[in-house]
Design a protein around this motif. Structure first.
Motif, short mmCIF file in Angstrom:
data_model
loop_
_atom_site.label_atom_id
_atom_site.label_comp_id
_atom_site.label_asym_id
_atom_site.label_seq_id
_atom_site.Cartn_x
_atom_site.Cartn_y
_atom_site.Cartn_z
N ILE A 391 17.26 16.28 18.16
CA ILE A 391 16.90 16.58 17.40
C ILE A 391 16.68 17.51 15.80
O ILE A 391 17.25 18.81 16.20
CB ILE A 391 15.15 17.48 18.66
CG1 ILE A 391 15.33 15.81 19.57
CG2 ILE A 391 14.13 17.11 17.56
CD1 ILE A 391 13.64 16.58 20.07
N GLY A 392 17.32 16.73 15.82
CA GLY A 392 17.74 17.34 14.27
C GLY A 392 17.50 16.40 12.61
O GLY A 392 16.86 16.05 12.39
N SER A 393 18.98 16.79 11.80
CA SER A 393 19.39 16.21 10.71
C SER A 393 18.91 14.90 11.45
O SER A 393 18.67 13.61 10.31
CB SER A 393 20.11 16.83 9.86
OG SER A 393 19.89 18.27 9.21
N VAL A 394 20.22 14.35 12.40
CA VAL A 394 20.05 12.64 12.34
C VAL A 394 18.41 11.76 12.82
O VAL A 394 18.29 11.34 11.84
CB VAL A 394 20.30 12.88 13.52
CG1 VAL A 394 21.04 10.65 14.00
CG2 VAL A 394 22.10 13.11 13.43
N MET A 395 17.68 13.11 13.46
CA MET A 395 16.30 12.69 13.46
C MET A 395 15.06 12.88 12.25
O MET A 395 14.24 11.71 11.64
CB MET A 395 15.35 13.20 14.60
CG MET A 395 14.57 12.22 14.88
SD MET A 395 14.27 13.48 17.09
CE MET A 395 15.29 12.05 17.91
N PRO A 409 14.69 21.22 9.62
CA PRO A 409 15.10 22.40 8.84
C PRO A 409 15.33 23.29 10.76
O PRO A 409 16.21 24.29 10.27
CB PRO A 409 12.99 22.68 9.62
CG PRO A 409 12.39 22.20 9.95
CD PRO A 409 13.78 20.34 9.20
N MET A 410 15.91 22.40 11.74
CA MET A 410 16.56 23.06 12.62
C MET A 410 17.62 22.20 13.54
O MET A 410 16.77 21.11 13.19
CB MET A 410 15.49 23.08 13.89
CG MET A 410 14.70 24.76 13.61
SD MET A 410 13.32 25.33 15.21
CE MET A 410 12.09 23.94 15.54
N GLU A 411 18.79 22.60 13.96
CA GLU A 411 19.77 21.46 14.32
C GLU A 411 19.58 21.42 15.93
O GLU A 411 19.96 22.31 16.39
CB GLU A 411 20.86 21.81 13.90
CG GLU A 411 21.15 22.00 12.25
CD GLU A 411 21.14 19.91 12.45
OE1 GLU A 411 20.80 19.11 12.78
OE2 GLU A 411 20.30 20.28 10.22
N LEU A 412 18.84 20.75 16.49
CA LEU A 412 18.52 20.55 18.35
C LEU A 412 19.33 19.59 18.97
O LEU A 412 19.49 18.74 18.70
CB LEU A 412 17.44 20.97 18.65
CG LEU A 412 16.50 22.05 17.79
CD1 LEU A 412 14.87 22.17 18.09
CD2 LEU A 412 16.70 23.69 17.83
#
Ligand code: F0G
Length: 466
Positions: A391-395, A409-412
């Motif tokens: 749940i980060g820049s791919v999504m 905003p976050m790379e989770l």
């Protein structure tokens, strides 16, 4: 796992409040096998076969175990096309918990979203939310409108221990309304719990404040209620004045503040499929039902079989059971404790349905353009067959015309825990896998995206090692 809450003896293990009635084998694979599989999947974990996965933490959606009572109810499913008894039970349950008189069954949450937004949202509108989940965002954008996330600042800080990090920034909501005008805001959404922001709860106090703003501008408030029961438990644990309230009482108070709700019954409906749109306004319900008939089905089954309606009707009550919720929320925190002990940074405090690993802090040497969270998710798979989701820049990254990207905003990495499915030893194993990945952090260099779709690209994007 031990009790950390008031009222129970601290020395007791919180056991799963059920015993296993039916078992399903899981795949035990070798590292070499998993390396081949991942390369074949082009480093997109959505392309894995379930039979290649040992512990499936991709989602808590539709992946839980049904109870004996749900199975028993399903045997009594009434498959009548019109006026099914199972629909009546479903409608009465939803109305009893939510207080909404109009209950429109859909095959899952996004169908309820699509219907709601088709009826209410026009091109150029703005739909504020604490944080839109990817399907609500996509459905808002599909109408030519803007989905705007207005979570409080603490909700974007992975280390803030704020008890209600899912709260909406009420001042930012006011600003948005005065900036664009209330007539361009068909509704305000609040997601409980806030999935994309870390599974964080929203307080009743915040919902009341949002409601007041909505009232002042005559804007309807709609809950994205997928995890309403987990949100209710957090309110009971953390919000003053609710220590002795039942999860049902709290849930009713939450819904009483809203004009409607979309629901994916695959979460706190404790079902494998299903959902609904529930509203107060009969006119909105009429328009929604007309669309429902066009694509989902007749209004007394929507997108569900009669037996699905039974499973959800029973599941909604089971999701509100106190013993279940205590175990549920504590078992999620238990995985977060294991990760932290292993040296893996997580989003604090742990959410209700999932533990979110913080790839920015874990892999500071991997820039967002190399998708650190995707790289971490792949490493967890190779190490132990654990399937999480980026749940980060791919999504949520925004591709720009010049080929660059505005990062999320976050790379989770989300490790979502299916309901009533894995035991404590499964979760201990996940802790060991995380620990092994921590030991190899230096070897992770990130990924390049080599293929992508115009929307919801994370489902199909392909990657190559950077
Ligand atoms: N809203 C939220 C907050 C969700 O988490 C989801 C689904 C939906 C809406 C859509 O529901 O899948 O039944 O159409 N979330 C799943 C997840 C997919 O893995 O978090 P749906």
């Amino acid at each position: 796992m031990r009790e950390g809450l008031s009222g129970e003896p601290r020395f007791r293990t919180i056991i799963e409040p059920f015993r296993i009635h039916s078992v399903e084998p899981i795949a035990l694979t070798t590292r070499e096998q998993r390396e081949v599989v991942l390369e074949r999947a082009r480093f997109n974990l959505f392309s894995l076969q379930a039979s290649d996965v040992t512990i499936d933490l991709l989602t808590d959606s539709g992946t839980g175990a049904l109870s004996t009572r749900q199975w028993a109810g399903m045997m009594q499913g009434d498959e009548s096309y019109a006026g099914s008894r199972s629909y009546q039970r479903f409608r009465d349950t939803v109305s009893s918990i939510t207080g909404f008189p109009e209950v429109i069954p859909t095959h899952q949450g996004r169908a309820a979203e699509r219907i709601l937004f088709s009826v209410t949202v026009r091109e150029g509108d703005i739909v504020p939310s604490n944080t839109h989940f990817d399907t609500t965002r996509a459905n808002v954008e599909y109408q030519g409108a803007e989905a705007r996330d207005l979570v409080i600042a603490e909700g974007r800080d992975t280390q803030s221990e704020h008890p209600f990090k899912g709260n909406m920034d009420v001042a930012a909501l006011e600003e948005t309304i005065s900036e664009v005008g209330a007539d361009r805001i068909p509704l305000v959404m609040v997601t409980v719990t806030n999935n994309s922001g870390g599974g964080q709860p929203v307080s009743l106090a915040n919902l009341r404040d949002v409601r007041q703003v909505c009232d002042r501008h005559s804007i309807p408030l709609v809950l994205d209620a997928c995890r309403f029961a987990e949100n209710s438990w957090f309110i009971r644990e953390r919000e003053q004045g609710y220590e002795d309230a039942s999860p049902l009482e709290i849930a009713r108070e939450m819904f009483a503040l809203a004009d409607g709700a979309t629901m994916s019954a695959k979460k706190d409906g404790m079902s494998n499929i299903g959902g609904f749109l529930a509203v107060r306004d009969p006119d909105l319900a009429l328009k929604s039902r007309n669309l429902l008939i066009l694509t989902e089905g007749f209004p007394t089954y929507g997108g569900m079989a009669g037996y699905d309606l039974e499973a959800v009707a029973q599941g909604l009550w089971e999701a509100l059971d106190e013993d279940y919720l205590r175990y549920r929320i504590r078992s999620t925190a238990y995985l977060a404790d294991l990760a932290e002990e292993a040296g893996m940074p997580t989003v604090r405090p742990p959410g209700g349905h999932a533990v979110y690993l913080d790839a920015v802090r874990f892999l500071p040497h991997v820039p967002p353009a190399r998708y650190p969270a995707q790289a971490l998710a792949c490493a967890l798979y190779v190490e132990g067959g654990v399937h999480g989701v980026e749940i980060g820049s791919v999504m949520f990254g925004k591709p720009q015309p010049d080929g660059t990207e505005i990062p999320a905003p976050m790379e989770l990495v989300r490790l979502a825990i299916p309901r009533r499915t894995y035991t404590q030893s499964h979760i201990d194993y996940v802790g060991e896998v995380i620990s092994a990945v921590v030991a190899r952090a230096d070897e992770l260099t990130g990924l390049r995206m080599v293929e992508q779709a115009p929307w919801l690209r994370h489902f199909t994007a392909a990657f190559a090692p950077a």
